[in-house]
Design a protein around this motif. Structure first.
Motif, PDB file in Angstrom:
ATOM      1  N   LEU A 107      -5.710  -1.127  20.494  1.00  0.00           N
ATOM      2  CA  LEU A 107      -6.136   0.220  20.057  1.00  0.00           C
ATOM      3  C   LEU A 107      -6.017   1.051  21.375  1.00  0.00           C
ATOM      4  N   SER A 108      -6.492   0.656  22.357  1.00  0.00           N
ATOM      5  CA  SER A 108      -6.554   1.316  23.722  1.00  0.00           C
ATOM      6  C   SER A 108      -5.199   1.441  24.179  1.00  0.00           C
ATOM      7  N   ILE A 109      -4.316   0.345  24.076  1.00  0.00           N
ATOM      8  CA  ILE A 109      -2.813   0.498  24.525  1.00  0.00           C
ATOM      9  C   ILE A 109      -2.030   1.618  23.482  1.00  0.00           C
ATOM     10  N   PHE A 155      10.559   6.506  20.771  1.00  0.00           N
ATOM     11  CA  PHE A 155      10.226   6.463  22.148  1.00  0.00           C
ATOM     12  C   PHE A 155       8.794   6.075  22.196  1.00  0.00           C
ATOM     13  N   PHE A 156       7.916   6.390  21.157  1.00  0.00           N
ATOM     14  CA  PHE A 156       6.533   5.685  21.227  1.00  0.00           C
ATOM     15  C   PHE A 156       6.483   4.403  21.277  1.00  0.00           C
ATOM     16  N   TYR A 157       7.490   3.660  20.356  1.00  0.00           N
ATOM     17  CA  TYR A 157       7.486   2.218  20.147  1.00  0.00           C
ATOM     18  C   TYR A 157       8.081   1.549  21.498  1.00  0.00           C
ATOM     19  N   GLY A 158       8.963   2.288  22.217  1.00  0.00           N
ATOM     20  CA  GLY A 158       9.374   1.682  23.428  1.00  0.00           C
ATOM     21  C   GLY A 158       8.292   1.754  24.674  1.00  0.00           C
ATOM     22  N   ILE A 159       7.535   2.651  24.507  1.00  0.00           N
ATOM     23  CA  ILE A 159       6.232   2.797  25.411  1.00  0.00           C
ATOM     24  C   ILE A 159       5.328   1.691  25.143  1.00  0.00           C
ATOM     25  N   THR A 201       5.906  -1.471  23.770  1.00  0.00           N
ATOM     26  CA  THR A 201       6.513  -2.611  23.939  1.00  0.00           C
ATOM     27  C   THR A 201       6.369  -2.943  25.624  1.00  0.00           C
ATOM     28  N   ASN A 202       6.677  -1.914  26.077  1.00  0.00           N
ATOM     29  CA  ASN A 202       6.770  -1.957  27.715  1.00  0.00           C
ATOM     30  C   ASN A 202       5.352  -2.390  28.198  1.00  0.00           C
ATOM     31  N   LYS A 203       4.369  -1.672  27.498  1.00  0.00           N
ATOM     32  CA  LYS A 203       3.081  -2.060  28.180  1.00  0.00           C
ATOM     33  C   LYS A 203       2.633  -3.497  27.477  1.00  0.00           C
ATOM     34  N   LEU A 204       2.763  -3.670  26.420  1.00  0.00           N
ATOM     35  CA  LEU A 204       2.404  -5.152  25.928  1.00  0.00           C
ATOM     36  C   LEU A 204       3.241  -6.273  26.352  1.00  0.00           C
ATOM     37  N   LYS A 205       4.646  -5.929  26.887  1.00  0.00           N
ATOM     38  CA  LYS A 205       5.254  -6.994  27.698  1.00  0.00           C
ATOM     39  C   LYS A 205       4.607  -7.087  29.012  1.00  0.00           C
ATOM     40  N   GLU A 206       4.038  -6.158  29.754  1.00  0.00           N
ATOM     41  CA  GLU A 206       3.474  -6.195  30.910  1.00  0.00           C
ATOM     42  C   GLU A 206       2.229  -7.158  30.916  1.00  0.00           C
ATOM     43  N   LEU A 207       1.543  -6.644  29.906  1.00  0.00           N
ATOM     44  CA  LEU A 207       0.043  -7.513  29.386  1.00  0.00           C
ATOM     45  C   LEU A 207       0.482  -8.931  29.341  1.00  0.00           C
TER      46      LEU A 207
END
Length: 213
Positions: A143-145, A169-173, A175-181
């Motif tokens: 939820l925070s992400i 574009f929202f989905y791209g943001i 996936t990048n955040k979750l991939k980094e995590l």
């Protein structure tokens, strides 16, 4: 008559009983009239059959129908019905969003997208991205992400007009955040040097993780 018919058709004519039965039926229907004849000596001769004319019946006079003064335009009625059927369904606001979507996310997105279906589609993208990185059980973190990713989307929309599909574009943001995590939480690989024996018999150890770039 029957003799002539049988001779004409080589014995394949009709029987006398059939002939009498048909004559009787024709008389009952008024088609034939039988006239008995006599010979000169007073004895009975052959019967004379004459066909009766049917009376000429006049066709019934056409009755005037009482047509209604107002005519119904079927084409116009059908067009009106088709128009009602083709009308776009009514949009529902944020208060109709499914209970599966966290209210914190709804309260943020509703200021920019008020349609309930659109809000649910954005949250669906969150669920897809979370499942992809096996993070769908961490509800609070997801939820925070999701909220941070949506805020980043809004900043992008406000600063530029080059975003063709905001939800993509929202989905791209996301996936990048979750991939980094996801990469940050992977266990560290233990650095273990590899042993090499040269032709001279000399032994060397090579640690590719500790090479300075």
């Amino acid at each position: 008559m029957l003799k002539a018919i049988n001779e004409e058709y080589q014995g394949n004519g009709i029987s006398r009983s059939t002939f009498k039965r048909m004559i009787l039926k024709a008389k009952e229907m008024g088609i034939l009239t039988t006239h008995e004849t006599e010979r000169k000596n007073g004895s009975q001769s052959s019967n004379l059959y004459s066909f009766n004319r049917f009376p000429h019946s006049e066709p019934p006079k056409a009755k005037k129908l009482n047509h209604p003064k107002e005519t119904i335009n079927l084409l116009k009625t059908n067009n009106q019905e088709n128009t009602k059927r083709n009308e776009a369904p009514m949009e529902l606001d944020h208060s109709f969003v499914s209970d599966k979507v966290p209210q914190t996310f709804v309260q943020l997105v509703k200021y920019f997208f008020t349609d309930a279906k659109t809000i649910e589609e954005y949250w669906h993208m969150v669920q897809i991205a979370a499942f992809r990185f096996e993070y769908d059980q961490n509800t609070e973190d997801i939820l925070s992400i999701a909220i941070n990713s949506f805020k980043q989307l809004i900043r992008k929309l406000k600063s530029t007009k080059t975003v063709g599909k905001p939800i993509a574009f929202f989905y791209g943001i996301l996936t990048n955040k979750l991939k980094e995590l996801y990469l940050d939480q992977l266990p560290e690989i233990e650095s273990k040097p590899m042993r090499y024996v040269l032709e001279t018999g000399e032994v060397m150890y090579y640690d590719w993780l500790s090479i300075e770039s």
